[in-house]
Design a protein around this motif. Structure first.
Motif, mmCIF file in Angstrom:
data_model
loop_
_atom_site.group_PDB
_atom_site.id
_atom_site.type_symbol
_atom_site.label_atom_id
_atom_site.label_comp_id
_atom_site.label_asym_id
_atom_site.label_seq_id
_atom_site.Cartn_x
_atom_site.Cartn_y
_atom_site.Cartn_z
ATOM 1 N N SER A 266 0.825 -1.211 0.000
ATOM 2 C CA SER A 266 0.000 0.000 0.000
ATOM 3 C C SER A 266 0.858 1.259 0.000
ATOM 4 C CB SER A 266 -0.933 0.009 1.216
ATOM 5 O OG SER A 266 -1.881 -1.019 1.120
ATOM 6 N N PRO A 267 0.532 2.235 -0.818
ATOM 7 C CA PRO A 267 1.286 3.484 -0.841
ATOM 8 C C PRO A 267 0.893 4.394 0.324
ATOM 9 C CG PRO A 267 -0.533 3.610 -2.384
ATOM 10 C CD PRO A 267 -0.539 2.203 -1.838
ATOM 11 N N GLY A 268 1.758 5.373 0.613
ATOM 12 C CA GLY A 268 1.434 6.366 1.627
ATOM 13 C C GLY A 268 1.885 6.010 3.030
ATOM 14 N N ARG A 269 2.726 4.977 3.170
ATOM 15 C CA ARG A 269 3.212 4.598 4.491
ATOM 16 C C ARG A 269 4.490 5.369 4.798
ATOM 17 N NH1 ARG A 269 4.647 -0.141 3.346
ATOM 18 N NH2 ARG A 269 6.762 0.568 2.919
ATOM 19 N N PRO A 270 4.544 6.148 5.883
ATOM 20 C CA PRO A 270 5.780 6.849 6.235
ATOM 21 C C PRO A 270 6.828 5.892 6.796
ATOM 22 C CG PRO A 270 4.159 7.183 7.951
ATOM 23 C CD PRO A 270 3.460 6.428 6.838
ATOM 24 N N ALA A 271 8.085 6.291 6.708
ATOM 25 C CA ALA A 271 9.163 5.514 7.316
ATOM 26 C C ALA A 271 9.145 5.739 8.820
ATOM 27 C CB ALA A 271 10.508 5.941 6.735
ATOM 28 N N LEU A 272 9.178 4.674 9.597
ATOM 29 C CA LEU A 272 9.081 4.778 11.053
ATOM 30 C C LEU A 272 10.459 4.850 11.694
ATOM 31 C CD1 LEU A 272 6.262 2.195 11.901
ATOM 32 C CD2 LEU A 272 6.070 4.687 11.770
ATOM 33 N N GLU B 37 8.685 6.319 -0.538
ATOM 34 C CA GLU B 37 8.106 6.679 0.743
ATOM 35 C C GLU B 37 9.196 7.021 1.756
ATOM 36 O OE1 GLU B 37 5.037 7.172 1.057
ATOM 37 O OE2 GLU B 37 4.442 6.352 -0.871
ATOM 38 N N ALA B 38 10.248 6.192 1.822
ATOM 39 C CA ALA B 38 11.314 6.443 2.779
ATOM 40 C C ALA B 38 12.042 7.730 2.459
ATOM 41 C CB ALA B 38 12.292 5.268 2.775
ATOM 42 N N LEU B 39 12.302 7.973 1.165
ATOM 43 C CA LEU B 39 13.010 9.192 0.786
ATOM 44 C C LEU B 39 12.190 10.430 1.098
ATOM 45 C CD1 LEU B 39 14.556 8.095 -2.635
ATOM 46 C CD2 LEU B 39 15.733 8.442 -0.454
ATOM 47 N N GLN B 40 10.887 10.344 0.902
ATOM 48 C CA GLN B 40 10.046 11.484 1.194
ATOM 49 C C GLN B 40 10.051 11.783 2.686
ATOM 50 O OE1 GLN B 40 6.117 11.200 -0.415
ATOM 51 N NE2 GLN B 40 5.412 13.092 0.514
ATOM 52 N N SER B 41 10.048 10.720 3.524
ATOM 53 C CA SER B 41 10.067 10.922 4.959
ATOM 54 C C SER B 41 11.400 11.505 5.410
ATOM 55 C CB SER B 41 9.838 9.589 5.684
ATOM 56 O OG SER B 41 8.551 9.108 5.436
ATOM 57 N N ARG B 42 12.472 11.243 4.647
ATOM 58 C CA ARG B 42 13.784 11.727 5.037
ATOM 59 C C ARG B 42 14.038 13.163 4.580
ATOM 60 N NH1 ARG B 42 15.806 6.184 3.274
ATOM 61 N NH2 ARG B 42 16.114 5.074 5.223
ATOM 62 N N SER B 43 13.271 13.635 3.604
ATOM 63 C CA SER B 43 13.592 14.900 2.982
ATOM 64 C C SER B 43 13.164 16.089 3.813
ATOM 65 C CB SER B 43 12.983 14.968 1.581
ATOM 66 O OG SER B 43 11.618 14.849 1.640
#
Length: 221
Positions: free
Chosen positions: A127-133, A206-212
């Motif tokens: 599923s898309p839209g999951r943030p990196a925890l 998703e992970a890159l977006q959470s890191r940016s």
């Protein structure tokens, strides 16, 4: 899968699981075999209630927001570990164990112990839209299982030996075996949580977006 499709699938799974529990309870009531204290003491039933909430809340979030929140994803990660353990314990330890109580309909057990855990795992994986925890979120995983184990052992002690599962009964399994099961399941739960968090943090959109986001660290939410 698009977010709206995920939202619809989560809502369908949530209400489908709710209907399954209603059918299972109705079957027990109709056969004069429904003991609320017994039924709602099962790890499977309690985590199924959690799964209903997570599915419905996740469905609404997916329909309304482009990304899930960190809080929701943390709860979802914890319930993911419970679902995998539920499926594993049932299919490896309990499926072929004779049960002396009311048997009831067979298909609700298959949905609860096989199909719903499979849907939960697939939801986490695709599923898309999951943030990196952040790794600190792992500490949430043991909270409910520890509370449930304490309740189950206390209930068994005060009720004259009524335990939800045979491997928790020290009179038949022995305290050594009970403790070994508890330790093993705790390790498995935390290990599954670690794998789920690692997957959420993998290098990808998703992970890159959470890191940016302005150079801030992962998962401030």
């Amino acid at each position: 899968m698009g977010r709206k499709a995920v939202g619809a699938a989560r809502l369908l799974a949530g209400f489908g699981l709710l209907a399954t529990l209603v059918v299972q309870i109705s079957d027990r009531v109709a056969n004069d075999a429904f003991d609320p204290w017994e039924y709602f003491s099962y790890f499977t039933v309690e985590t199924s209630l959690m799964n209903i909430v997570v599915f419905v809340a996740g469905g609404i979030l997916a329909l309304r927001l482009p990304r899930d929140t960190a809080l929701f994803t943390t709860v979802r990660m914890a319930t993911l570990t419970y679902a995998i353990v539920t499926a594993g314990v049932y299919n490896l330890l309990l499926r072929n164990v004779p049960y002396e109580g009311f048997q009831g309909l067979g298909w609700p057990n298959e949905i609860i112990h096989v199909w719903i855990p499979l849907v939960i795992v697939l939801d986490w994986l695709i599923s898309p839209g999951r943030p990196a925890l952040a790794w600190r979120r792992l500490r949430v995983v043991p909270i409910y299982p520890v509370a449930w184990l304490a309740y189950s052992l206390a209930r068994g002690a005060v009720s004259g030996g009524i335990y939800p599962y045979p491997f928790l009964d020290p009179a038949t399994a022995g305290w050594g075996s009970v403790i070994a099961y508890i330790v093993a399941l705790s390790v498995v739960l935390v290990g599954l949580g670690a794998v789920a968090i690692a997957y959420s943090r993998r290098v990808g959109p998703e992970a890159l977006q959470s890191r940016s986001s302005a150079g801030v660290s992962l998962d401030r939410g």
